[in-house]
Design a protein around this motif. Structure first.
Motif, short mmCIF file in Angstrom:
data_model
loop_
_atom_site.label_atom_id
_atom_site.label_comp_id
_atom_site.label_asym_id
_atom_site.label_seq_id
_atom_site.Cartn_x
_atom_site.Cartn_y
_atom_site.Cartn_z
N LYS A 164 -37.79 -8.93 1.19
CA LYS A 164 -36.55 -8.17 0.98
C LYS A 164 -35.37 -9.11 1.15
O LYS A 164 -35.20 -9.73 2.20
CB LYS A 164 -36.47 -7.04 2.01
CG LYS A 164 -35.49 -5.94 1.63
CD LYS A 164 -35.24 -4.98 2.78
CE LYS A 164 -36.26 -3.87 2.88
NZ LYS A 164 -35.95 -2.96 4.02
N THR A 165 -34.56 -9.25 0.10
CA THR A 165 -33.33 -10.05 0.20
C THR A 165 -32.19 -9.24 -0.43
O THR A 165 -32.43 -8.17 -1.01
CB THR A 165 -33.42 -11.39 -0.58
OG1 THR A 165 -33.31 -11.12 -1.98
CG2 THR A 165 -34.70 -12.12 -0.29
N THR A 185 -37.47 -9.49 6.85
CA THR A 185 -36.07 -9.10 6.86
C THR A 185 -35.83 -7.86 7.73
O THR A 185 -36.73 -7.04 7.91
CB THR A 185 -35.65 -8.79 5.41
OG1 THR A 185 -36.08 -9.87 4.59
CG2 THR A 185 -34.15 -8.61 5.26
N GLN A 238 -46.40 -8.29 1.97
CA GLN A 238 -45.32 -7.31 1.92
C GLN A 238 -44.22 -7.91 1.06
O GLN A 238 -43.97 -9.11 1.13
CB GLN A 238 -44.76 -7.09 3.33
CG GLN A 238 -45.45 -5.98 4.05
CD GLN A 238 -44.98 -5.85 5.49
OE1 GLN A 238 -43.90 -6.27 5.85
NE2 GLN A 238 -45.83 -5.26 6.31
N PRO A 239 -43.56 -7.09 0.25
CA PRO A 239 -42.49 -7.65 -0.58
C PRO A 239 -41.42 -8.32 0.28
O PRO A 239 -41.13 -7.86 1.39
CB PRO A 239 -41.91 -6.43 -1.30
CG PRO A 239 -42.88 -5.33 -1.12
CD PRO A 239 -43.70 -5.63 0.09
N VAL A 285 -28.71 -7.26 3.93
CA VAL A 285 -29.54 -6.23 3.33
C VAL A 285 -29.18 -4.85 3.88
O VAL A 285 -29.02 -3.89 3.15
CB VAL A 285 -31.04 -6.55 3.55
CG1 VAL A 285 -31.90 -5.41 3.05
CG2 VAL A 285 -31.42 -7.85 2.86
N GLY A 321 -32.78 -7.97 -3.79
CA GLY A 321 -33.74 -6.89 -4.03
C GLY A 321 -35.10 -7.20 -3.44
O GLY A 321 -35.23 -8.07 -2.58
N LEU A 322 -36.12 -6.45 -3.90
CA LEU A 322 -37.48 -6.64 -3.39
C LEU A 322 -38.26 -7.53 -4.35
O LEU A 322 -38.15 -7.40 -5.56
CB LEU A 322 -38.19 -5.28 -3.30
CG LEU A 322 -37.81 -4.35 -2.15
CD1 LEU A 322 -38.60 -3.05 -2.27
CD2 LEU A 322 -38.09 -5.01 -0.80
N TRP A 323 -39.08 -8.41 -3.76
CA TRP A 323 -39.88 -9.33 -4.58
C TRP A 323 -41.30 -9.27 -4.05
O TRP A 323 -41.52 -9.58 -2.87
CB TRP A 323 -39.29 -10.73 -4.46
CG TRP A 323 -39.92 -11.77 -5.33
CD1 TRP A 323 -40.59 -11.57 -6.51
CD2 TRP A 323 -39.94 -13.19 -5.10
NE1 TRP A 323 -41.01 -12.77 -7.03
CE2 TRP A 323 -40.63 -13.77 -6.19
CE3 TRP A 323 -39.43 -14.01 -4.09
CZ2 TRP A 323 -40.82 -15.15 -6.29
CZ3 TRP A 323 -39.62 -15.38 -4.20
CH2 TRP A 323 -40.30 -15.94 -5.28
N GLY A 324 -42.25 -8.87 -4.87
CA GLY A 324 -43.60 -8.63 -4.39
C GLY A 324 -44.68 -9.51 -4.99
O GLY A 324 -45.77 -9.64 -4.43
#
Ligand code: OSB
Ligand code: MG
Length: 313
Positions: free
Chosen positions: A19-20, A116, A16-17, A141, A23-26
């Motif tokens: 979340k920080t 997150t 799962q990406p 977030v 933004g989202l990191w996948g």
């Protein structure tokens, strides 16, 4: 001594990406380095840039690798500019392995990274069952009111098991008033419970708000750790010179040259928490060896991230 140099780009997808506040990191992309000496011995290294955190971009790292000849020298590795910190780490740690100076992966206490937001509430128990006693939860977030509510719930659930602690990481996503409010709650939670602790709040304010974070350390029991503000060796030095004596999160894979990190760490005598940038096993091994060598404190390292990847666990 001449050294053969090869490199290969890699790409790993998260289940799962992440979340920080950034933004989202996948997908984690990086470069695996292979060095070979004249006898055919091989050393592996990893360049895992995190440009939104202050390192060079993957493109800049690729351009650098593409600019190198197929045969390089030790001298070249120690002359990589400070503007390419992830490249410094990748090539230097490959050289260390080539020269046989690397040892086994040390067993250090690790902190497990929770998903997150509200998802953290239903995920902490699984990580505790995997053996983690320190967990880290990202904030900054959602709305501060939601996050403070979830924190109270998470803390009360976790405090039912003896000896757990929680780290909070805002990734620079709070303002001063929100941080102050959060720290009051953290102080109260830690004071009210003999067993459960909030170990620290990581990077509440933005990279360039050191003064605000210095002010927040006064009047609160809960410690603050700098992360984005100290992504590189230059920044560690600057924050120390400007009076920071709290915790420094060190991400070896992007901080720069391991040789220069050793020197700075000893000179300044800093309280460091070593942490991952979602690198592969190759970068993790080199980072954990540095953590074992340098870290004097009993703080857990932040490499509890392998359960985030599709192809592991
Ligand atoms: O430090 C840890 O415990 C886990 C790693 C982590 O949180 C992280 C991983 C990749 C990029 C940024 C961060 C961060 O600390 O902000
Ligand atoms: Mg952080």
């Amino acid at each position: 001594m001449t050294i053969k140099f090869k490199f290969n780009k890699y790409s790993r997808r998260f289940k799962q990406p992440l979340k920080t506040h950034h933004g989202l990191w996948g997908v984690r992309e990086g470069i695996i380095i292979e060095l070979m000496d004249e006898k055919g011995k091989v050393g592996w290294g990893e360049i895992a840039p995190l440009s939104w955190f202050g390192s060079e971009t993957l493109r800049e790292a690729m351009d650098f690798c593409e600019s190198l000849p197929g045969i390089i020298t030790e001298n070249l590795i120690f002359s990589i500019p400070m503007s390419l910190p992830a490249c410094q780490f990748g090539l230097e740690s490959a050289l260390t392995q080539l020269q046989g100076n690397d040892e086994e992966i040390p067993k250090l206490e690790n902190s497990g990274l929770l998903p997150t937001g509200k998802a953290g509430l239903s995920a902490w128990k699984d990580l505790v069952n995997r053996g983690y006693t320190t967990l880290k939860w990202k904030i900054g977030v959602d709305s501060i009111d939601n996050e403070l509510n979830w924190l109270e719930i998470l803390a009360s659930q976790m405090s039912e098991i003896q000896g757990l602690s929680l780290r909070l990481d805002a990734n620079g996503g709070l303002n001063f008033a929100e941080s102050d409010r959060l720290l009051d709650i953290c102080d109260r939670i830690s004071l009210g419970d003999t067993s459960f602790k909030i170990e620290f709040l990581e990077q509440p304010l933005g990279v360039n708000e050191l003064e605000g974070m210095l002010a927040l350390t006064k009047g609160h029991l809960t410690s603050i750790a700098l992360d984005e503000s100290v992504a590189t060796l230059t920044q560690i030095n600057q924050c120390y010179q400007q009076g920071w004596r709290g915790i420094f999160v060190i991400k070896p894979a992007i901080v720069g040259s391991p040789k220069q990190l050793r020197k700075l760490y000893h000179t300044l005598g800093i309280d460091g928490v070593f942490s991952s940038v979602f690198e592969t096993e190759i970068g993790q091994k080199a980072s954990l060896q540095l953590a074992a060598e340098l870290c004097q404190s009993h703080r857990a390292v932040g490499f509890g991230i392998n359960h985030w990847f599709v192809d592991t666990d």
